[in-house]
Scaffold this motif. Sequence first.
Motif, PDB file in Angstrom:
ATOM      1  N   GLU A 191       0.843  -0.985   0.008  1.00 17.02           N
ATOM      2  CA  GLU A 191      -0.003  -0.003   0.039  1.00 17.02           C
ATOM      3  C   GLU A 191       0.902   1.311  -0.044  1.00 17.02           C
ATOM      4  N   ASP A 192       1.972   1.343   1.087  1.00 16.61           N
ATOM      5  CA  ASP A 192       2.694   2.381   0.869  1.00 16.61           C
ATOM      6  C   ASP A 192       3.542   2.791  -0.480  1.00 16.61           C
ATOM      7  N   LEU A 193       4.205   1.641  -1.052  1.00 13.72           N
ATOM      8  CA  LEU A 193       4.885   1.718  -2.286  1.00 13.72           C
ATOM      9  C   LEU A 193       3.833   2.443  -3.266  1.00 13.72           C
ATOM     10  N   ILE A 194       2.716   1.801  -3.360  1.00 13.29           N
ATOM     11  CA  ILE A 194       1.767   2.457  -4.401  1.00 13.29           C
ATOM     12  C   ILE A 194       1.337   3.845  -4.088  1.00 13.29           C
ATOM     13  N   ARG A 195       1.064   4.255  -3.009  1.00 10.63           N
ATOM     14  CA  ARG A 195       0.621   5.529  -2.712  1.00 10.63           C
ATOM     15  C   ARG A 195       1.765   6.234  -2.868  1.00 10.63           C
ATOM     16  N   TYR A 196       2.920   6.146  -2.423  1.00  7.73           N
ATOM     17  CA  TYR A 196       3.955   7.193  -2.630  1.00  7.73           C
ATOM     18  C   TYR A 196       4.062   7.066  -4.324  1.00  7.73           C
ATOM     19  N   THR A 197       4.343   6.059  -4.993  1.00 10.70           N
ATOM     20  CA  THR A 197       4.682   6.138  -6.388  1.00 10.70           C
ATOM     21  C   THR A 197       3.613   6.962  -7.193  1.00 10.70           C
ATOM     22  N   ILE A 198       2.393   6.712  -6.806  1.00 11.42           N
ATOM     23  CA  ILE A 198       1.285   7.480  -7.590  1.00 11.42           C
ATOM     24  C   ILE A 198       1.355   8.869  -7.143  1.00 11.42           C
ATOM     25  N   ASP A 199       1.494   9.371  -5.962  1.00 15.58           N
ATOM     26  CA  ASP A 199       1.644  10.663  -5.695  1.00 15.58           C
ATOM     27  C   ASP A 199       2.746  11.399  -6.392  1.00 15.58           C
ATOM     28  N   LYS A 200       3.823  10.952  -6.262  1.00  9.45           N
ATOM     29  CA  LYS A 200       5.201  11.405  -7.097  1.00  9.45           C
ATOM     30  C   LYS A 200       4.735  11.654  -8.271  1.00  9.45           C
ATOM     31  N   THR A 201       4.340  10.399  -8.891  1.00  7.35           N
ATOM     32  CA  THR A 201       4.263  10.455 -10.418  1.00  7.35           C
ATOM     33  C   THR A 201       3.223  11.529 -10.806  1.00  7.35           C
ATOM     34  N   ILE A 202       2.193  11.793 -10.233  1.00  7.06           N
ATOM     35  CA  ILE A 202       1.279  12.794 -10.065  1.00  7.06           C
ATOM     36  C   ILE A 202       1.668  14.076 -10.470  1.00  7.06           C
ATOM     37  N   ASN A 203       2.588  14.250  -9.362  1.00  6.83           N
ATOM     38  CA  ASN A 203       3.286  15.542  -9.169  1.00  6.83           C
ATOM     39  C   ASN A 203       4.122  15.760 -10.354  1.00  6.83           C
ATOM     40  N   GLU A 204       4.914  14.674 -10.794  1.00  7.80           N
ATOM     41  CA  GLU A 204       5.972  14.941 -11.807  1.00  7.80           C
ATOM     42  C   GLU A 204       5.410  15.143 -13.135  1.00  7.80           C
ATOM     43  N   ARG A 205       4.436  14.461 -13.099  1.00  8.22           N
ATOM     44  CA  ARG A 205       3.902  14.313 -14.586  1.00  8.22           C
ATOM     45  C   ARG A 205       2.678  15.210 -14.944  1.00  8.22           C
ATOM     46  N   LYS A 206       2.443  16.144 -14.544  1.00  7.59           N
ATOM     47  CA  LYS A 206       1.391  16.824 -14.614  1.00  7.59           C
ATOM     48  C   LYS A 206       0.991  17.403 -16.093  1.00  7.59           C
ATOM     49  N   GLU A 207       2.095  17.693 -16.869  1.00  5.40           N
ATOM     50  CA  GLU A 207       1.815  17.842 -18.344  1.00  5.40           C
ATOM     51  C   GLU A 207       1.284  16.519 -19.038  1.00  5.40           C
ATOM     52  N   SER A 208       2.086  15.467 -18.537  1.00  7.67           N
ATOM     53  CA  SER A 208       1.446  14.270 -19.373  1.00  7.67           C
ATOM     54  C   SER A 208      -0.030  14.002 -19.140  1.00  7.67           C
TER      55      SER A 208
END
Length: 433
Positions: free
Chosen positions: A233-250
């Motif tokens: 759970e922690d792994l997915i939450r962390y990854t999704i949060d960070k990815t959303i943040n880094e890939r706003k344009e995508s």
Amino acid sequence: MRIRDILSSDYVGKEVTLRGWVYRLRKQKGNAFVLLRDDRGSVIQCVFPSSKLDNVTRESSVQISGTVKQDVRAPEGGFEITGTDLKIFQVSEKDYPLGEYQSAELRLDNRHLVLRTRKMIEIAKIRASMLKFLRQWFSDNEWLEITPPLIVKGSVEGGSTLFKLNYFDDVAFLSQSAQLYLEAMIFSLGPVWSLTSSFRAERSRTVRHLAEFSHLECESPWVSLKDLLQIQEDLIRYTIDKTINERKESLKFLELDSSRFRELAQPFPTITYDQAIEKLKSLDFKTPELDGKSRTVEWGDDLNIDSERELTRKMMTPLFIIGYPTSVKPFYVKENPDRSETSLTFDLLGPQGYGELSSGGMREENLLTLSNRIRQAGLDPIDYKWYLDLRKYGSVEHGGFGMGIERLLRWFIGIEDIKELVLFPRTMSRVSP
Ligand code: 4AD
Ligand code: MG
């Protein structure tokens, strides 16, 4: 110079020079419009007098110089380049096989060129961010990254999906899962993880199976099933949060609304396999059979794609299902000591019907039980001698899980067909390009 810099800071009125490819070309009487794509996948519109672009074609490689102009009508960010100079590296041949509308098959045949389209570029960027943050999470939490072998002697996930290989004068297989090797490593390296290709000779054509997929797996000594759920759970939450943040344009380009992920901050719910079956029964859910008929699911059935979809259709967070029947899981799973027909296992299902994202659980650590299971599964204990050794010399409670990267992407991006999420998909009917 990169297009991204022009779009994000003040270059209006300045001279710039850009290298890239002619992504789109529109010639009018006076002016011609080039949508230029640079080697980072960004695009910007450039305007030239039509005569200057006489022999330029789509996908020609070019260098363009000009002045940056603000123009709200310009596609992609409201900036445009008034071209002054054009250098051509190569004029692309006129028979470029991709246009606006192509069949899915033709697009797959030309995957090496389809990779140049915006959609594929943005998917590739999201994927790269996900991999970066998954790795980051493991690194921050002191899990050691290891690289297991991919040419192996034994099956992990059942013989029917093994790819056989001529190995000198012997036979070997392509790895279905690195799990057994990760298990060998925990005794000296502690919590370990790997990201490898896994291979499955999947004979079914489905929207979620590939013959080669990116498999993230982890394994740790002295964990419980509860710990594993928390780690996943922690792994997915962390990854999704960070990815959303880094890939706003995508996300914007792919028209993905990140509010879809708002509920991910909540704990992921867990139900038992028994409860899942009860729920399916109470919904009067019928699973389609091979003969075209359908029947009610019964205790002891594995959960197929349809049952999984039914269970998570209305959910906005992933769902853990724990305690599968031992009989539907591979030989290595640990039985629940309080109820031996069930196992200390879990599957994580994606929300909104996306189905299985990962599988994991506790591993059988008793030598005798494990040898019996290997035999019952019709496997040759000789091939697992080294694996059984792990239960002879200092066996400990341990567990882990495996998650398909394309499955995670499939849910995250909301694309049904898993083939669209891999640059060069491998399936039963395709190994090229
Ligand atoms: O559920 P699977 O088969 O479990 C294992 O291989 C375990 N040995 C993993 C472990 O505990 N270390 O595969 C794990 C995950 C699935 O949940 C799914 O996400 C993905 O790998 N997966 C596939 N993805 C794409 N195409 C396929 N054919 C896949 N098979 C499994
Ligand atoms: Mg599974």
